[in-house]
Motif scaffolding. Sequence first.
Motif, PDB file in Angstrom:
ATOM      1  N   TYR A  17       0.875  -1.222  -0.136  1.00 43.72           N
ATOM      2  CA  TYR A  17       0.045   0.110   0.170  1.00 43.72           C
ATOM      3  C   TYR A  17       0.806   1.339  -0.069  1.00 43.72           C
ATOM      4  CZ  TYR A  17      -4.354   2.597   1.055  1.00 43.72           C
ATOM      5  OH  TYR A  17      -5.322   3.558   1.161  1.00 43.72           O
ATOM      6  N   TRP A  37      -5.215  -0.783  -9.440  1.00 48.88           N
ATOM      7  CA  TRP A  37      -5.069  -0.716  -8.060  1.00 48.88           C
ATOM      8  C   TRP A  37      -6.464  -0.887  -7.559  1.00 48.88           C
ATOM      9  CZ3 TRP A  37      -1.993  -1.494  -4.039  1.00 48.88           C
ATOM     10  CH2 TRP A  37      -2.353  -0.888  -3.079  1.00 48.88           C
ATOM     11  N   HIS A  71      -5.436  -3.695  -5.139  1.00 47.88           N
ATOM     12  CA  HIS A  71      -5.591  -3.401  -3.949  1.00 47.88           C
ATOM     13  C   HIS A  71      -6.653  -4.317  -3.010  1.00 47.88           C
ATOM     14  CE1 HIS A  71      -6.438  -1.678  -0.118  1.00 47.88           C
ATOM     15  NE2 HIS A  71      -7.602  -1.114  -0.431  1.00 47.88           N
ATOM     16  N   HIS A 118      -4.171  -5.554   2.471  1.00 51.72           N
ATOM     17  CA  HIS A 118      -2.840  -4.497   2.207  1.00 51.72           C
ATOM     18  C   HIS A 118      -3.293  -3.306   3.214  1.00 51.72           C
ATOM     19  CE1 HIS A 118      -2.793  -6.324  -1.929  1.00 51.72           C
ATOM     20  NE2 HIS A 118      -1.617  -6.829  -1.411  1.00 51.72           N
TER      21      HIS A 118
END
Length: 431
Positions: A336, A367, A372, A376
């Motif tokens: 991240y 992302w 993501h 994370h």
Amino acid sequence: MDCYFSQKSGDKEGKSGNPQIDAKTILRDRAITMFVRWMYDAGLPFNCVNYTDTFSAFIEAVGQYGPGMKPPTYHEVRGPYLKKEVAEVNKIVEEHKVEWNKFGCSIMMDKWTARNEKMIINILVNSPKGSLFLESVDASDSSTDSTKMYSLFKSTIDSIGAENVVQVVTDNASENVKAGDLMSAGYPHIYWTPCAAHSINLIFGDIFKERPFSSIFNQAIRVHSYIVQRPLLLNMMKRFTKQRSLVKPAKTRFATAFLTLHRMYEQKSNLKKLFVSDEYTNSAYGREARGRESADIILSPLFWNNVVHALKIGGPLVKVLRLVDGEQRPLMGYLYEAMDRAKEAIQVSFSDKRKYKRVFEIIDKWWDSKLHSPLHAAGLVLNPELFYDNEERILGDEPLWNGYYECIETLIPEESVQDKITEQFSIYRNA
């Protein structure tokens, strides 16, 4: 005798001042000569001696036995000793299982095609104790559609224990994405996570489709292919670049493209000297159309300006790729922050937002849609190395905290435990 017993202080000295050392040197030379003779005869690769842990232990054990040791027989290495090693490996697996039960684990699946065209899926399990190879599955005789991939997910999860599995990591192939959705329905507390290295490589791929990166990459490829397909020209180039190649190998295709541009930029002045030299201009290459085109590209200021543009965009992303493709430390608590820093580094490199606007759109698309995960977010919040240095910024990041709480709710079904974790966060924050 000097090889086996320590010398007294009054002993006579040899060539080096220590006869024991001289004798050891002779014996070591003889032992290595015999070893490499067997190694060459058996066709073993040179890098087998780099397996230092097991190889050094083997050499030490032979030395402790002393003269007269008989080598292992064919029956011993394929029978009783093989069974002993299998038993040892099973002990290691059991030690890892203790960690899986205590801390949870990640299942990693890597699909690849062998030289004989067989499609193999390697299954590994990662925990704080490290990565463990579990098994290989030959998927050559059956298509790896989403249903079959989910079946493989399910059988692996059940064999480890669903309560011990935090996530399943695969590449971004469509069948894996669909299998991940099926898994989320069957095992709502387990995440499907796309491989970060594969995702970042695909980000590179999308960036190289955009102008000016697509044109600069194609120009670099044309120059490189023109040179390497002509051995005499390749040797001429290497004389100017001090034997440096223009290709810097990497594990992934688009990262290799970026690193090649970086190597060309390092050799910018030498490449210019090559294409303006009398040796080149008076040769047949300097009169060919492709040769003149290559010279025009290398001598073009616009080409090098675009190379610098590409390097400023790709450099921070390569740092992220190196982070996620290494094994020095667990990735989950760093990705991240690493992506945020990569974007900041790109932004700082340009005064004109238009030069990176489209790149940020590509990064954000990957992302938000694939890369993501709430894991994370939780990894960053619970990473002391990053949390205490960036506490105010982290506490003010609403999407980050949404991911953190979503992760707790997913992994911990009991509300009482969720409440206890939330209460204890103040202790962590003030630690």
